[in-house]
Design an enzyme around this catalytic site. Structure first.
Site, PDB file in Angstrom:
ATOM      1  N   ASP A 113      41.906  32.588  47.509  1.00 32.74           N
ATOM      2  CA  ASP A 113      41.644  31.402  46.562  1.00 32.74           C
ATOM      3  C   ASP A 113      42.970  30.871  45.807  1.00 32.74           C
ATOM      4  OD1 ASP A 113      40.233  29.642  45.292  1.00 32.74           O
ATOM      5  OD2 ASP A 113      38.811  30.670  44.448  1.00 32.74           O
ATOM      6  N   VAL A 163      31.899  30.514  48.838  1.00 28.78           N
ATOM      7  CA  VAL A 163      30.881  31.116  50.117  1.00 28.78           C
ATOM      8  C   VAL A 163      30.544  32.443  49.606  1.00 28.78           C
ATOM      9  CG1 VAL A 163      31.997  29.501  51.831  1.00 28.78           C
ATOM     10  CG2 VAL A 163      33.138  31.820  51.376  1.00 28.78           C
TER      11      VAL A 163
HETATM   12  P1  IMP Z   1      42.126  34.660  44.006  1.00 24.88           P
HETATM   13  O1  IMP Z   1      42.788  35.664  43.074  1.00 24.88           O
HETATM   14  O2  IMP Z   1      41.931  33.469  43.249  1.00 24.88           O
HETATM   15  O3  IMP Z   1      42.880  34.429  45.322  1.00 24.88           O
HETATM   16  O4  IMP Z   1      40.723  35.153  44.324  1.00 24.88           O
HETATM   17  C1  IMP Z   1      40.680  36.024  45.428  1.00 24.88           C
HETATM   18  C2  IMP Z   1      39.311  37.036  44.981  1.00 24.88           C
HETATM   19  O5  IMP Z   1      38.275  36.140  44.403  1.00 24.88           O
HETATM   20  C3  IMP Z   1      38.663  37.437  46.254  1.00 24.88           C
HETATM   21  O6  IMP Z   1      38.998  38.619  46.570  1.00 24.88           O
HETATM   22  C4  IMP Z   1      37.191  37.287  46.033  1.00 24.88           C
HETATM   23  O7  IMP Z   1      36.836  38.395  45.466  1.00 24.88           O
HETATM   24  C5  IMP Z   1      37.097  36.295  44.943  1.00 24.88           C
HETATM   25  N1  IMP Z   1      36.635  34.976  45.605  1.00 24.88           N
HETATM   26  C6  IMP Z   1      37.376  33.875  45.603  1.00 24.88           C
HETATM   27  N2  IMP Z   1      36.576  32.859  46.046  1.00 24.88           N
HETATM   28  C7  IMP Z   1      35.488  33.505  46.590  1.00 24.88           C
HETATM   29  C8  IMP Z   1      34.339  32.819  47.095  1.00 24.88           C
HETATM   30  O8  IMP Z   1      34.268  31.511  47.465  1.00 24.88           O
HETATM   31  N3  IMP Z   1      33.101  33.617  47.172  1.00 24.88           N
HETATM   32  C9  IMP Z   1      33.168  34.957  46.636  1.00 24.88           C
HETATM   33  N4  IMP Z   1      34.252  35.434  46.244  1.00 24.88           N
HETATM   34  C10 IMP Z   1      35.498  34.809  46.160  1.00 24.88           C
END
Ligand code: IMP
Ligand code: MG
Length: 194
Positions: A113, A163
């Site tokens: 994300d 999601v």
């Molecule tokens: P990042 O550090 O922002 O890349 O987010 C990664 C983490 O956020 C993932 O390991 C997920 O646990 C959580 N995450 C990000 N987007 C979603 C989503 O749409 N649904 C559920 N969990 C999410």
């Protein structure tokens, strides 16, 4: 639970087929054309808890390689947040292993994300001098931060929506849904980005 679903984004058969493809690709990249009997080294799989558990459980059964699994835990979406609150390593039984010198490491997460989680984990892992370090996510959101972060394996590029299912949660729930779905917007509350 079914009544909370807005729409199915990726159904279970689509997920199963793609996970199998990803496993073939990972195996081919590690082993090379000679066949896996020539891959004498072992793979260290590092799944990031908790969202990756179902993906990893399915993937590893298609990886015919000698491997060990070292779980790690990172929090970024505490409680019912639907935007990252900043990634932090959880210091527990599931902290980053220290003995990775010379290991072939594959880090796995459910979704890319903002990229904060993988960046944090990969920075820590690089300090431990693995022989190789690869990254794998089932989903990548269509947003600039996600695309800017280099990952070796991506299952699906999806829209920038929140999601759940197939391991992904909202406030700890819905991980057991077999398909990847969006939830009815009123359930996500005001934190939802829309
Ligand atoms: P990042 O550090 O922002 O890349 O987010 C990664 C983490 O956020 C993932 O390991 C997920 O646990 C959580 N995450 C990000 N987007 C979603 C989503 O749409 N649904 C559920 N969990 C999410
Ligand atoms: Mg996660």
């Amino acid at each position: 639970m079914q009544a909370d679903i807005e729409r199915i984004l990726l159904d279970r058969d689509t997920l199963a087929r793609r996970v199998h493809d990803m496993a073939r690709q990972i195996t081919a990249d590690l082993v090379g054309p000679a066949g896996h009997e020539n891959f004498r080294e072992e793979l260290t799989l590092i799944p990031i808890l908790t969202g990756s558990i179902i993906f990893v459980a399915d993937l590893i059964r298609h990886l015919p390689l000698r491997m060990r699994i070292r779980l790690i835990s990172v929090t970024s979406y505490p409680g019912s947040a639907t935007t990252s609150q900043g990634a932090a390593l959880e210091q527990s039984l599931c902290s980053i292993p220290s003995d990775l010198t010379g290991a072939h490491v594959l880090v796995l997460d459910d979704i890319l994300d903002s990229g904060q989680t993988l960046r944090l984990v990969c920075d820590q892992l690089r300090n431990r001098h693995p022989a190789s370090l690869r990254t794998c996510v089932l989903l990548r959101k269509d947003r600039p931060q996600a695309r800017a972060f280099p990952v070796d394996y991506v299952g699906f590029d999806i829209p920038d929506d929140f999601v759940v299912g197939y391991g992904l949660d909202f406030d700890g729930y819905y991980r057991n849904l077999p398909d990847i779905v969006t939830l009815r917007p009123h359930l996500l509350g005001q934190a939802h980005k829309g």
